[in-house]
Design a protein around this motif. Structure first.
Motif, PDB file in Angstrom:
ATOM      1  N   VAL A   1     -12.657   4.057  -8.079  1.00 36.81           N
ATOM      2  CA  VAL A   1     -12.080   4.123  -6.736  1.00 36.81           C
ATOM      3  C   VAL A   1     -12.108   5.554  -6.232  1.00 36.81           C
ATOM      4  O   VAL A   1     -11.746   6.491  -6.950  1.00 36.81           O
ATOM      5  CB  VAL A   1     -10.630   3.590  -6.733  1.00 36.81           C
ATOM      6  CG1 VAL A   1     -10.010   3.711  -5.337  1.00 36.81           C
ATOM      7  CG2 VAL A   1     -10.584   2.136  -7.202  1.00 36.81           C
TER       8      VAL A   1
ATOM      9  N   SER B   1      -7.016  -0.727  -1.721  1.00 35.16           N
ATOM     10  CA  SER B   1      -7.960  -0.375  -2.799  1.00 35.16           C
ATOM     11  C   SER B   1      -7.429  -0.832  -4.160  1.00 35.16           C
ATOM     12  O   SER B   1      -8.190  -1.305  -5.006  1.00 35.16           O
ATOM     13  CB  SER B   1      -8.245   1.126  -2.805  1.00 35.16           C
ATOM     14  OG  SER B   1      -7.087   1.866  -3.115  1.00 35.16           O
ATOM     15  N   ALA B   2      -6.105  -0.707  -4.374  1.00 37.06           N
ATOM     16  CA  ALA B   2      -5.532  -1.135  -5.656  1.00 37.06           C
ATOM     17  C   ALA B   2      -5.660  -2.646  -5.838  1.00 37.06           C
ATOM     18  O   ALA B   2      -6.022  -3.123  -6.927  1.00 37.06           O
ATOM     19  CB  ALA B   2      -4.067  -0.713  -5.733  1.00 37.06           C
ATOM     20  N   SER B   3      -5.392  -3.408  -4.780  1.00 36.03           N
ATOM     21  CA  SER B   3      -5.473  -4.867  -4.897  1.00 36.03           C
ATOM     22  C   SER B   3      -6.919  -5.329  -5.048  1.00 36.03           C
ATOM     23  O   SER B   3      -7.209  -6.245  -5.829  1.00 36.03           O
ATOM     24  CB  SER B   3      -4.816  -5.539  -3.688  1.00 36.03           C
ATOM     25  OG  SER B   3      -5.450  -5.165  -2.481  1.00 36.03           O
TER      26      SER B   3
ATOM     27  N   ARG C   1      -4.572   2.933   0.048  1.00 36.87           N
ATOM     28  CA  ARG C   1      -4.339   2.853  -1.398  1.00 36.87           C
ATOM     29  C   ARG C   1      -3.855   1.468  -1.821  1.00 36.87           C
ATOM     30  O   ARG C   1      -4.184   0.999  -2.913  1.00 36.87           O
ATOM     31  CB  ARG C   1      -3.357   3.942  -1.833  1.00 36.87           C
ATOM     32  CG  ARG C   1      -3.940   5.343  -1.674  1.00 36.87           C
ATOM     33  CD  ARG C   1      -2.978   6.414  -2.139  1.00 36.87           C
ATOM     34  NE  ARG C   1      -3.520   7.742  -1.889  1.00 36.87           N
ATOM     35  CZ  ARG C   1      -4.339   8.397  -2.700  1.00 36.87           C
ATOM     36  NH1 ARG C   1      -4.708   7.829  -3.847  1.00 36.87           N
ATOM     37  NH2 ARG C   1      -4.796   9.594  -2.401  1.00 36.87           N
ATOM     38  N   HIS C   2      -3.062   0.822  -0.978  1.00 31.96           N
ATOM     39  CA  HIS C   2      -2.595  -0.525  -1.312  1.00 31.96           C
ATOM     40  C   HIS C   2      -3.769  -1.506  -1.365  1.00 31.96           C
ATOM     41  O   HIS C   2      -3.902  -2.293  -2.308  1.00 31.96           O
ATOM     42  CB  HIS C   2      -1.560  -1.002  -0.292  1.00 31.96           C
ATOM     43  CG  HIS C   2      -1.078  -2.400  -0.529  1.00 31.96           C
ATOM     44  ND1 HIS C   2      -0.219  -2.724  -1.564  1.00 31.96           N
ATOM     45  CD2 HIS C   2      -1.361  -3.574   0.110  1.00 31.96           C
ATOM     46  CE1 HIS C   2       0.015  -4.027  -1.547  1.00 31.96           C
ATOM     47  NE2 HIS C   2      -0.658  -4.566  -0.545  1.00 31.96           N
TER      48      HIS C   2
ATOM     49  N   THR D   1     -10.901   7.728  -2.550  1.00 24.98           N
ATOM     50  CA  THR D   1     -10.142   7.553  -1.311  1.00 24.98           C
ATOM     51  C   THR D   1     -10.666   8.389  -0.159  1.00 24.98           C
ATOM     52  O   THR D   1     -10.089   8.376   0.926  1.00 24.98           O
ATOM     53  CB  THR D   1      -8.652   7.888  -1.552  1.00 24.98           C
ATOM     54  OG1 THR D   1      -8.551   9.210  -2.092  1.00 24.98           O
ATOM     55  CG2 THR D   1      -8.022   6.893  -2.516  1.00 24.98           C
TER      56      THR D   1
ATOM     57  N   ALA E   1      -9.423  -3.512  -6.345  1.00 24.49           N
ATOM     58  CA  ALA E   1      -9.882  -3.102  -7.675  1.00 24.49           C
ATOM     59  C   ALA E   1      -9.365  -4.070  -8.735  1.00 24.49           C
ATOM     60  O   ALA E   1     -10.104  -4.466  -9.644  1.00 24.49           O
ATOM     61  CB  ALA E   1      -9.417  -1.679  -7.980  1.00 24.49           C
ATOM     62  N   GLU E   2      -8.116  -4.471  -8.613  1.00 25.25           N
ATOM     63  CA  GLU E   2      -7.543  -5.412  -9.578  1.00 25.25           C
ATOM     64  C   GLU E   2      -8.286  -6.748  -9.546  1.00 25.25           C
ATOM     65  O   GLU E   2      -8.600  -7.327 -10.594  1.00 25.25           O
ATOM     66  CB  GLU E   2      -6.065  -5.631  -9.262  1.00 25.25           C
ATOM     67  CG  GLU E   2      -5.354  -6.541 -10.249  1.00 25.25           C
ATOM     68  CD  GLU E   2      -3.883  -6.735  -9.927  1.00 25.25           C
ATOM     69  OE1 GLU E   2      -3.200  -7.446 -10.685  1.00 25.25           O
ATOM     70  OE2 GLU E   2      -3.421  -6.172  -8.913  1.00 25.25           O
TER      71      GLU E   2
END
Length: 224
Positions: A29, A13-15, A10-11, A31, A17-18
């Motif tokens: 996204v 994927s979040a970075s 998740r860390h 998971t 995506a941003e």
């Protein structure tokens, strides 16, 4: 351009995506592999960015399922596995490219741009509608000789309208096409972006009704 990012970290994927959204891509996204498959059945994507090791359905099986169902969008696989056999397995499953973690973000985005360019011809690189020109690769927009400074969402709306020409696009269709599935705004947001876009087009010399409202249905570009 819409990208499906399939990554269970998740860390990461979040970075990712941003970073991709900052480059004006629309990013959804997932998971796990099964959730990603449901996304693919609901929405056409321009590119899939997926990990190999995923819960429920791994990246290799997901890629094979995609190809068996005639989903031809390019796939860039991300994995910590760095053996020759792993790379062969990924490419044989239907992936178009393969990157090993940890990867350099600049190299990753260059790979994404290269995959998105595949199948595009020079004749379709720049979109035109009368005096309006839009280059989806350089994000340059001009009306006549006047450049337009558009926000990412204004650019995405105009790009969508130009690709569909005289076809009427509903606000819901625009939301579906441009905003991420997990956090879509209300339809009033589309109206606000269209209002701003129209002002910028008119200031550059376009007619006031360059983006027409078809009452009760949606929007389209005026006939030229």
């Amino acid at each position: 351009m819409r990208i499906l990012l399939v990554e269970d970290d998740r860390h990461l994927s979040a970075s990712l995506a941003e970073a991709l959204e900052a480059m004006r891509y629309t990013v959804d996204v997932a998971t796990d592999g099964e959730t990603a498959w449901q996304h693919m059945r609901l929405m056409p994507y321009d590119l899939m960015l997926m990990d190999v090791t995923l819960p429920c359905l791994d990246g290799l099986a997901l890629c094979q399922r995609m190809r068996s169902h005639s989903i031809h969008a390019p796939v860039l696989m991300l994995t910590a596995r760095d053996t020759r056999q792993d790379k062969i397995a990924g490419l044989d499953a239907g992936a178009d490219a393969y990157m090993v973690k940890p990867f350099d973000l600049a190299e990753l985005t260059a790979q994404i741009r290269a995959l998105l360019r595949r199948g595009q011809t020079s004749a379709t690189t720049t979109l035109t509608w009368g005096a309006l020109r839009l280059n989806p690769n350089t994000y340059e927009v001009t009306y006549g000789d006047t450049p337009l400074r558009l926000t990412p969402k204004e650019f995405a709306i105009l790009n969508l309208l130009m690709r569909h020409g005289r076809r009427v696009l509903s606000r819901y269709f625009m939301l579906e096409s441009i905003w991420p599935m997990d956090d879509p705004p209300g339809e009033e947001t589309v109206k606000a972006h269209l209002k701003s876009l129209r002002k910028k087009l008119h200031k550059a010399g376009a007619p006031r009704n360059f983006v027409e409202t078809v009452h009760g249905l949606g929007y389209r570009l005026m006939e030229v």
